[in-house]
Design a protein around this motif. Structure first.
Motif, mmCIF file in Angstrom:
data_model
loop_
_atom_site.group_PDB
_atom_site.id
_atom_site.type_symbol
_atom_site.label_atom_id
_atom_site.label_comp_id
_atom_site.label_asym_id
_atom_site.label_seq_id
_atom_site.Cartn_x
_atom_site.Cartn_y
_atom_site.Cartn_z
ATOM 1 N N CYS A 25 0.824 -1.205 0.000
ATOM 2 C CA CYS A 25 0.000 0.000 0.000
ATOM 3 C C CYS A 25 0.863 1.260 0.000
ATOM 4 O O CYS A 25 0.640 2.195 -0.778
ATOM 5 N N LEU A 26 1.898 1.267 0.851
ATOM 6 C CA LEU A 26 2.791 2.425 0.925
ATOM 7 C C LEU A 26 3.635 2.553 -0.342
ATOM 8 O O LEU A 26 3.873 3.663 -0.842
ATOM 9 N N LEU A 27 4.073 1.432 -0.883
ATOM 10 C CA LEU A 27 4.876 1.459 -2.119
ATOM 11 C C LEU A 27 4.059 2.006 -3.289
ATOM 12 O O LEU A 27 4.584 2.778 -4.110
ATOM 13 N N LEU A 28 2.794 1.612 -3.383
ATOM 14 C CA LEU A 28 1.950 2.118 -4.463
ATOM 15 C C LEU A 28 1.805 3.627 -4.383
ATOM 16 O O LEU A 28 1.819 4.324 -5.418
ATOM 17 N N GLN A 29 1.681 4.150 -3.185
ATOM 18 C CA GLN A 29 1.546 5.600 -3.026
ATOM 19 C C GLN A 29 2.851 6.321 -3.332
ATOM 20 O O GLN A 29 2.853 7.396 -3.945
ATOM 21 N N LEU A 30 3.967 5.740 -2.903
ATOM 22 C CA LEU A 30 5.262 6.352 -3.206
ATOM 23 C C LEU A 30 5.557 6.305 -4.702
ATOM 24 O O LEU A 30 6.102 7.266 -5.271
ATOM 25 N N ASP A 31 5.215 5.178 -5.352
ATOM 26 C CA ASP A 31 5.390 5.071 -6.815
ATOM 27 C C ASP A 31 4.587 6.157 -7.527
ATOM 28 O O ASP A 31 5.086 6.805 -8.462
ATOM 29 N N ARG A 32 3.343 6.348 -7.088
ATOM 30 C CA ARG A 32 2.476 7.364 -7.708
ATOM 31 C C ARG A 32 3.077 8.764 -7.526
ATOM 32 O O ARG A 32 3.013 9.589 -8.438
ATOM 33 N N LYS A 33 3.636 9.019 -6.358
ATOM 34 C CA LYS A 33 4.244 10.325 -6.104
ATOM 35 C C LYS A 33 5.478 10.549 -6.973
ATOM 36 O O LYS A 33 5.677 11.621 -7.543
ATOM 37 N N LEU A 34 6.317 9.524 -7.066
ATOM 38 C CA LEU A 34 7.554 9.660 -7.845
ATOM 39 C C LEU A 34 7.263 9.847 -9.332
ATOM 40 O O LEU A 34 8.044 10.483 -10.048
ATOM 41 N N GLN A 35 6.130 9.295 -9.804
ATOM 42 C CA GLN A 35 5.769 9.406 -11.214
ATOM 43 C C GLN A 35 4.929 10.653 -11.511
ATOM 44 O O GLN A 35 4.683 10.980 -12.663
ATOM 45 N N GLN B 196 7.341 16.181 -9.350
ATOM 46 C CA GLN B 196 8.624 16.433 -10.004
ATOM 47 C C GLN B 196 8.836 17.917 -10.280
ATOM 48 O O GLN B 196 9.952 18.415 -10.259
ATOM 49 N N GLN B 197 7.725 18.638 -10.478
ATOM 50 C CA GLN B 197 7.826 20.052 -10.810
ATOM 51 C C GLN B 197 8.028 20.918 -9.566
ATOM 52 O O GLN B 197 8.807 21.863 -9.580
ATOM 53 N N TYR B 198 7.310 20.592 -8.491
ATOM 54 C CA TYR B 198 7.324 21.466 -7.317
ATOM 55 C C TYR B 198 8.240 20.988 -6.195
ATOM 56 O O TYR B 198 8.576 21.757 -5.301
ATOM 57 N N TYR B 199 8.607 19.713 -6.170
ATOM 58 C CA TYR B 199 9.516 19.214 -5.141
ATOM 59 C C TYR B 199 10.934 19.678 -5.467
ATOM 60 O O TYR B 199 11.383 19.608 -6.612
#
Length: 508
Positions: free
Chosen positions: A209-219, A224-227
């Motif tokens: 569950c946590l990996l899916l959310q982190l994957d979504r964030k990284l993609q 990518q624009q604001y971080y």
């Protein structure tokens, strides 16, 4: 050889009226109206009094929120063969000479026009409806859609898929008579369901569950624009920790992580902060809105009037009841007419219904008296708390203490305390929360275990989260404050407060 023998034994049996009272005592205020409605539907001799005289005077301080106008009914058992019993004639004369039995449960300054019968509930999409909407936007084959729907229907309220692919395949074979491979089900899960919003839906465990959310964030292009570069670095480190070091991270073995990842403490803290932003229960976003929320309706209201506590019953939703006038007229007609057997049998039915109505009204009165008496005793017993709201000033109190003061049975006090709430200026409290065992201090004083739990909570909240206190150190801290307590008792209280062990309270 048969032998006759006499024996003597004592037995206690509850009357139907006592049983009815015991059941009513367990009913909280928010369900009392439903219980009264059931009685109205089952007994035509009982009716709502919609034209109660508003100028009626209150009879007793214990009944300041309701009015009883009935006398106790005669409780005689009659056999069908004893219709000519003179007691029956006495009953008619007594009943016809009495005023109508009624009671009032609404507060005097609360008019029916002000009463809100319903609570508006916002219309929101359910968890499944949100998933269905997203599924409709995907181009899938018929078989893929069948699999996706089966997966969606198998998700729990948190959004997790707790069932194995083989079990889902068996369900589809049974429901659709189509055999699917486990690989097909896993593919649809990972390619379709895992792409739904919110991220993490369909995960099989917390790590996924946590990996899916982190994957979504990284993609995400927005991330990518604001971080900034440092934030992206923390996000990637968080992904690596969850993917490769989930077990030591979940056990908060921070020193081990720093050593194995060859990073600084600050790096680990920033990565942990990114993980803490994730939602471990993604389905709860929708699942909570799909359920009807239960609102607590207080049974009692306590107000502080210039240092004086005032108690009243919350009875605004209960209707006014009385004996049906038509049934009274039937008895009047009977008393003035010839008394043949058929008519007397019919009138016996009327009498039974009137008795039942009177018993119910009397049970309601006794319920209110008993509830008020019990709560009034609790209020006086815990006066310091109701005046200050300080939980540390709660006295040790068990059911037996209140039973001895009120003269009521312990089981009766238990029924009153069960599922009842009291509204105070410090919030609405459950009645059972005022009951606790006692614990002796080093000075010999008896204090409530609730007080000890409150102190324990304060000690844990004030501890250094980098070096949380063990149960042994918590015991020492409590003993320093004068509480004579063992380590096992500290552990028990900590678990009752849902506070984890020291290792799991540790922060970076």
């Amino acid at each position: 050889m048969l032998k006759q023998q006499q024996s003597q034994k004592m037995m206690q049996k509850l009357s139907p009226q006592q049983i009815q009272l015991m059941k009513l005592l367990q009913v909280p205020t928010d369900m009392l109206e439903q219980r009264v409605q059931q009685e109205l539907e089952g007994n035509p001799a009982l009716e709502i009094d919609e034209h109660q005289n508003d100028e009626e005077e209150k009879e007793d301080p214990l009944e300041e929120e309701y009015l009883i106008g009935s006398e106790e009914s005669e409780k005689k058992e009659e056999d069908d063969e004893e219709l000519n019993d003179p007691d029956f004639e006495d009953y008619l004369e007594e009943y016809l000479g009495n005023d109508e039995a009624s009671y009032k449960l609404e507060v005097n300054n609360y008019s029916p026009d002000q009463e809100e019968k319903t609570i508006p509930v916002a219309v929101e999409s359910s968890f499944q409806e949100q998933l269905e909407r997203q599924l409709g936007m995907r181009e899938l084959t018929e078989k893929e859609e069948l699999i996706a729907r089966q997966i969606m229907g198998s998700l729990d309220d948190d959004g997790y898929l707790r069932r194995e692919p083989i079990a889902l395949a068996d369900d589809l074979l049974f429901a659709e008579n189509i055999r699917f491979k486990e690989a097909d089900i896993v593919r649809v899960l990972e390619e379709v369901v895992h792409s739904f919003e919110p991220a993490g839906i369909g995960a099989r465990d917390l790590r996924e569950c946590l990996l899916l959310q982190l994957d979504r964030k990284l993609q995400s292009e927005d991330v990518q624009q604001y971080y900034e570069e440092k934030e992206m670095k923390s996000l990637k480190l968080a992904h690596r920790i969850i993917k490769d070091y989930f077990e030591p991270f979940s056990k908060k073995h921070y020193k081990k992580l720093i050593r194995q990842l060859n990073i600084f403490r600050e790096d680990l803290k920033e990565a942990t902060d990114e993980i803490l932003k994730l939602n471990p229960k993604p389905g709860s976003v929708y699942a909570s809105s799909s359920k009807i929320k239960k609102y607590v309706v207080p049974d009692f209201i306590i107000e502080n009037k210039n240092g004086e506590l005032e108690l009243r019953l919350n009875s605004r939703n209960a209707p006014e009841l009385r004996i049906n006038k038509e049934y009274k007229n039937m008895l009047e007609a009977y008393s003035a007419s010839k008394k043949d057997k058929k008519q007397r049998e019919a009138i016996m039915f009327v009498k039974q219904k009137i008795d039942a109505a009177r018993w119910f009204i009397d049970a309601i009165r006794q319920r209110q008296d008993t509830m008020f008496k019990t709560m009034y005793t609790i209020m006086n017993y815990q006066e310091d708390f109701f005046l200050t709201g300080d939980e540390k000033r709660l006295r040790p109190m068990i059911l037996k203490d209140i039973a001895e003061i009120t003269g009521l049975d312990i089981s009766t006090i238990s029924r009153v305390a069960n599922s009842k709430y009291v509204q105070t200026e410090f919030g609405t409290k459950r009645l059972k929360s005022f009951f606790s065992e006692s614990l002796q201090t080093q000075s010999g004083e008896e204090v409530s275990t609730l007080e000890v739990k409150k102190i324990l909570t304060e000690i844990i909240e004030a501890e250094n989260k980098r070096k949380p206190l063990s149960d042994e150190k918590l015991k020492t801290s409590l003993q320093d404050k004068g509480y004579n307590i063992a380590r096992r008792t500290v552990a028990k209280y900590r678990e009752q407060l849902n506070i984890p062990v020291a290792r799991l309270r540790k922060e970076i």
